[in-house]
Design an enzyme around this catalytic site. Structure first.
Site, PDB file in Angstrom:
ATOM      1  N   HIS A  79     -14.021   1.376 -68.176  1.00  0.00           N
ATOM      2  CA  HIS A  79     -12.565   1.458 -68.313  1.00  0.00           C
ATOM      3  C   HIS A  79     -12.024   2.162 -67.078  1.00  0.00           C
ATOM      4  CE1 HIS A  79      -8.627   1.769 -70.171  1.00  0.00           C
ATOM      5  NE2 HIS A  79      -8.576   3.006 -69.699  1.00  0.00           N
ATOM      6  N   ASP A 117      -3.236   1.261 -82.815  1.00  0.00           N
ATOM      7  CA  ASP A 117      -2.823   1.653 -81.463  1.00  0.00           C
ATOM      8  C   ASP A 117      -1.600   0.870 -81.010  1.00  0.00           C
ATOM      9  OD1 ASP A 117      -3.340   3.145 -78.932  1.00  0.00           O
ATOM     10  OD2 ASP A 117      -3.478   1.111 -78.147  1.00  0.00           O
ATOM     11  N   ARG A 171       5.071   5.698 -78.934  1.00  0.00           N
ATOM     12  CA  ARG A 171       4.908   6.752 -77.918  1.00  0.00           C
ATOM     13  C   ARG A 171       5.723   6.421 -76.680  1.00  0.00           C
ATOM     14  NH1 ARG A 171      -1.106   6.625 -76.788  1.00  0.00           N
ATOM     15  NH2 ARG A 171      -0.585   8.141 -75.190  1.00  0.00           N
ATOM     16  N   SER A 180      -6.271   6.756 -77.884  1.00  0.00           N
ATOM     17  CA  SER A 180      -5.798   5.387 -77.674  1.00  0.00           C
ATOM     18  C   SER A 180      -6.817   4.582 -76.862  1.00  0.00           C
ATOM     19  CB  SER A 180      -4.448   5.451 -76.943  1.00  0.00           C
ATOM     20  OG  SER A 180      -4.091   4.211 -76.422  1.00  0.00           O
ATOM     21  N   LYS A 239      -9.938   1.722 -78.577  1.00  0.00           N
ATOM     22  CA  LYS A 239     -10.026   0.307 -78.177  1.00  0.00           C
ATOM     23  C   LYS A 239     -11.411   0.000 -77.606  1.00  0.00           C
ATOM     24  CE  LYS A 239      -6.094   0.883 -76.088  1.00  0.00           C
ATOM     25  NZ  LYS A 239      -4.801   0.925 -75.447  1.00  0.00           N
TER      26      LYS A 239
HETATM   27  N1  URA Z   1      -3.821   3.502 -71.680  1.00  0.00           N
HETATM   28  C1  URA Z   1      -3.978   3.338 -73.020  1.00  0.00           C
HETATM   29  O1  URA Z   1      -4.577   2.365 -73.462  1.00  0.00           O
HETATM   30  N2  URA Z   1      -3.459   4.263 -73.845  1.00  0.00           N
HETATM   31  C2  URA Z   1      -2.804   5.350 -73.402  1.00  0.00           C
HETATM   32  O2  URA Z   1      -2.387   6.148 -74.200  1.00  0.00           O
HETATM   33  C3  URA Z   1      -2.640   5.502 -72.014  1.00  0.00           C
HETATM   34  C4  URA Z   1      -3.158   4.564 -71.175  1.00  0.00           C
END
Ligand code: URA
Length: 420
Positions: free
Chosen positions: A83, A162, A169, A184, A188
């Site tokens: 990531h 999310d 958010r 978050s 994922k």
């Molecule tokens: N990327 C995400 O997937 N979530 C966040 O909260 C910030 C960046």
């Protein structure tokens, strides 16, 4: 559940139990909790924070709010991913997925689209003729088992909690909470059924975390949380003051990724791709240290197997290989304008944020969620800090939809470079 009491509790600094957090996430997904109360809870979390146990419970509950991918156990082929917190010219995922597959990993790589100045892997993949990033859930495991990697968007059933929380958010100024960010991102990634994850955390003018200190804080939090959730996580920091590689723009970045897969192209891109692979080799116990990981990954890249794997991946996801090869050799965009250096000297900076804003404004990025992109525009052959240029020499080539847009942006492009 009396959600109002939980909001009051968090407002006053109380600690939520695992069961309470599960209930909150159920209420998020079922929409039993209205937006206004959820917004108040998010703001309480923003100010009061979550402790490690609460962040872990939140992450796992979010992961389990939808489909979690599962792969047949096979210790010889660990399920891994990378990531990145997002950068300019950051096309690492494209060469990395086939490299990891060639190294024997299984890689269910779920990526996103760009928004604002951040580029998105899915937009880059969209520039490949025929390639489909919307892969049905029941096909993902098949492609990953057969090819070794699959590059796709999040399916509608994955981590629905999310989706709702992130949208709220975004609208309530509660994105920059380390607890909420880590939950978050990791929820994922955990929904991919991973065993190991490498995190490329950027810092600098074009990064989500602009200072090194903030990036380190996020990296530490992600490692701690990932490991607490049973996934081996290693985070490392990378500079995002300067674009990665020499091109920024969707198709241009695919071109550079193919160069990387052919063991050509910019050194900084190749190095970061190899670093990610090497760290995953160490994390999964396949090599004893980073040096051995770099050597193994480099040898694999040189073997040509990852380039062949790329074609295999394209075919598995609907890509038209003949059209792709043709596009590789065709002019990139309607209009190409070389941008010349205004003076001679050594390049001291190439501002990644300015480059990203230009690419977005040329039509290559999204100003809003529903913007339609031109996938062929951008900047290529960008000179890098440390290199010398003579007056009149090319700093980069600007690719635009037409001559007027190219001319309108020429001065702005030039201003991204500092020459001493
Ligand atoms: N990327 C995400 O997937 N979530 C966040 O909260 C910030 C960046």
């Amino acid at each position: 559940m009396n959600f109002l009491q939980l909001v009051e509790g968090k407002r006053d600094g109380a600690i939520h139990s695992d069961a309470q957090i599960k209930e909150i996430i159920q209420g998020v997904v079922s929409e039993e909790i209205p937006d206004y109360q959820l917004a108040a809870w998010l703001m309480s979390v923003y100010f009061r924070g979550l402790n490690d146990a609460e962040t872990r419970a939140l992450t796992l509950a979010m992961r389990d709010s939808g489909t979690v991918l599962q792969f047949p156990p096979d210790p010889s082929r660990p399920v891994v991913d990378k990531h990145s917190t997002g950068g300019v010219g950051d096309k690492v995922s494209l060469p990395l997925a086939p490299l990891l597959a060639s190294l024997g990993f299984r890689v269910p790589m779920i990526s996103g689209r760009g928004l604002g100045i951040t580029g998105g892997t899915l937009d880059k993949l969209d520039s490949i003729p025929g390639f489909k990033t919307a892969v049905p859930e029941d096909k993902i495991a098949d492609i990953v088992e057969r090819v070794g990697c699959c590059m796709m968007g999040q399916t509608s059933n994955m981590v629905p909690a999310d989706k709702r929380l992130y949208a709220l958010r975004d609208a309530t100024a509660t994105v920059p909470s380390i607890n909420l960010i880590t939950a978050s991102i990791l929820s994922k990634k955990l929904a991919e059924g991973l065993e190991a994850l490498v995190l490329d955390v950027k810092f600098g003018s074009a990064a989500f975390m602009q200072t090194r200190e903030k990036a380190q804080e996020l990296a530490d939090a992600m490692e701690t949380l990932g490991n607490a959730c049973g996934v081996k996580v290693q985070a490392f920091l990378n500079d995002m003051n300067t674009p990665l590689g020499r091109s920024a723009g969707n198709w241009l970045e695919v071109l550079e990724s193919v160069e990387c897969l052919e063991n050509r192209g910019p050194d900084d891109l190749r190095d970061l791709v190899l670093q990610c692979a090497a760290r995953l080799l160490v994390l999964t116990g396949r090599v004893p240290n980073l040096e051995a990981g770099m050597a193994t990954a480099q040898a694999c890249l040189e073997s040509g197997e990852p380039r062949a794997k790329w074609d295999e991946l394209l075919e598995a996801q609907g890509g038209d290989l003949r059209a792709f090869e043709k596009k590789l050799n065709a002019p990139v965009a309607a209009f190409a304008l070389p941008i010349e250096a205004p003076s001679s000297g050594k390049i001291t900076a190439c501002n990644a944020r300015t480059v990203a804003e230009i690419v977005r404004d040329l039509g290559g990025g999204r100003a809003a969620k529903d913007s339609v992109l031109d996938l062929n525009v951008g900047l290529a052959a960008m000179k890098k800090p440390g290199e010398r240029v003579e007056q009149g020499e090319k700093l980069c080539v600007l690719y635009a939809r037409n001559q007027a847009e190219a001319n309108d942006n020429a001065e702005r492009v030039r201003s991204a470079w500092k020459i001493a």
